[in-house]
Design a protein around this motif. Sequence first.
Motif, PDB file in Angstrom:
ATOM      1  N   LEU A  43       0.841  -1.192   0.000  1.00 54.65           N
ATOM      2  CA  LEU A  43       0.000   0.000   0.000  1.00 54.65           C
ATOM      3  C   LEU A  43       0.874   1.238   0.000  1.00 54.65           C
ATOM      4  O   LEU A  43       1.965   1.249   0.578  1.00 54.65           O
ATOM      5  CB  LEU A  43      -0.909   0.008   1.241  1.00 54.65           C
ATOM      6  CG  LEU A  43      -1.828  -1.197   1.419  1.00 54.65           C
ATOM      7  CD1 LEU A  43      -2.598  -1.082   2.729  1.00 54.65           C
ATOM      8  CD2 LEU A  43      -2.786  -1.347   0.241  1.00 54.65           C
ATOM      9  N   HIS A  74       2.905  -0.262   7.043  1.00 51.77           N
ATOM     10  CA  HIS A  74       2.783   0.166   5.636  1.00 51.77           C
ATOM     11  C   HIS A  74       3.593   1.454   5.462  1.00 51.77           C
ATOM     12  O   HIS A  74       3.031   2.555   5.426  1.00 51.77           O
ATOM     13  CB  HIS A  74       1.313   0.394   5.289  1.00 51.77           C
ATOM     14  CG  HIS A  74       0.430  -0.790   5.564  1.00 51.77           C
ATOM     15  ND1 HIS A  74       0.380  -1.886   4.736  1.00 51.77           N
ATOM     16  CD2 HIS A  74      -0.413  -1.051   6.599  1.00 51.77           C
ATOM     17  CE1 HIS A  74      -0.478  -2.774   5.229  1.00 51.77           C
ATOM     18  NE2 HIS A  74      -0.962  -2.280   6.357  1.00 51.77           N
ATOM     19  N   VAL A  77       2.608   4.509   3.320  1.00 51.79           N
ATOM     20  CA  VAL A  77       1.314   5.165   3.539  1.00 51.79           C
ATOM     21  C   VAL A  77       1.463   6.237   4.610  1.00 51.79           C
ATOM     22  O   VAL A  77       2.093   6.025   5.649  1.00 51.79           O
ATOM     23  CB  VAL A  77       0.232   4.155   3.976  1.00 51.79           C
ATOM     24  CG1 VAL A  77      -1.087   4.880   4.275  1.00 51.79           C
ATOM     25  CG2 VAL A  77       0.014   3.095   2.904  1.00 51.79           C
ATOM     26  N   ALA A 325      -5.808   1.562   0.729  1.00 54.61           N
ATOM     27  CA  ALA A 325      -5.199   2.009   1.996  1.00 54.61           C
ATOM     28  C   ALA A 325      -6.270   2.431   2.992  1.00 54.61           C
ATOM     29  O   ALA A 325      -6.145   2.168   4.197  1.00 54.61           O
ATOM     30  CB  ALA A 325      -4.236   3.164   1.732  1.00 54.61           C
TER      31      ALA A 325
END
Length: 433
Positions: A43, A74, A77, A325
């Motif tokens: 992501l 992640h 992100v 996400a």
Amino acid sequence: MKIRSTLAVGLTAATVLALTACTGGGGTPDAGGSGPIDTSGELSGSIQFQTWSLKNEKFTPYFEALIKAFEKEHPKVKVDWIDQPGDGYQDKILSQANSNTLPDVLNLPPDIAFPLVKAGKLLDLAKADPELKTVYNEGGWEAYSKFSGVEGTYGLPWYLGSDESWWNLEQLQPYGVTEADLPTTTDGWLDLAKKVAQESNGKVQLVSSMPGLDTFVAADIPIMKDDGTFVFNTPEAVEIVQKYADAYKAGAMPPESLTGSYGGNAEMYLQGKVAYSTGGSGFAGDLRTKAPTLLEHTVATQRPGTPPLFVQGVNVSADSKNKAAALAFAEFVTNEKNQVDFAKIAVGFAPGTAAGAEDVVKAVESSVDPAQAKAMKVMFDALPKAKSTPFQWTGAMTDYLNQQMALAIRGDATAKDTLDKIVKYANDNRIDK
């Protein structure tokens, strides 16, 4: 931290229609999803997360750590956390939706979510991730799946509340009532109230509020058809209203509970004027502070019949440019571990997951009043079968119900005519038409 009950806010039909017109929604929208959304890959990108009056010294450390943990999992992100004040939240949400600036992930109770669902502004989470349903509390999941005229589920249950019954055993003991005898059904409670009132010549009263929509939910009386039409003017509901009237006539109910100046059943209980009240697990704290000797003789049990459910959820914008996400973060916020950690701080609330309630009780019982810890366990044990009042039921409908119900309980109108009037008023003023 307030219980933001799904009963609290009613949206007008005009507001719903205005939002639908502005956003091009209407009918049965394909709320942002054509199928499952894969969150298993890498992501990246940024998402915005909006909470409702939770950025403060109590909760800010929790959310900062939560976001940090997600970003560690992640690393590509970035989560931008914003918070809106409690007042005017509904108006802010509608303004964001109208201007196409809804955050990717946000916190909405079912009633505020409804116009966004109708306008196609929220993601169908059941379609986005078909395996989610079994993870969450059944009643909480259902609260986001019962939007009339729309298929799908538009929120993940986040934190939950409910009411329970509080009984003054000292007042009941002279009439042979022990904790083991306390009723578990609406009929049983009303029968006991009438009996005790008659035997005490009206000195001990167990009915301290008029029947509301939650009374019929508790009695498992059908409230609405699938199309949103109210239908609770049934023979079973008539019987319950008549039992209230009979209890009132027997002296089981304070006359002021039928007036607009009524202070509420909890206040009457704290003053020792009634032997029964409803309230959340935090009522133990009120008793400890305001009536400590009364607390010694008080026990909490599950509400008779089906318990009420107050639900808050996490939702995903159908217009998000980064749905993968956003969905991953919504699921992360509401997974069992993170919900349990949140409920440890928001003492008295339960996680919206199917499991985790026992962990919350164990974590907080040493740091809260023993009576509250016990009451929390009672409430948490009831949540798997709890149901929320339909979001379509508005504050104006409650006002009308109270006006008409007072007449029926005093004997100035029949229970049947009263329920017919209330149901007609509710259907004439539906917010989902």
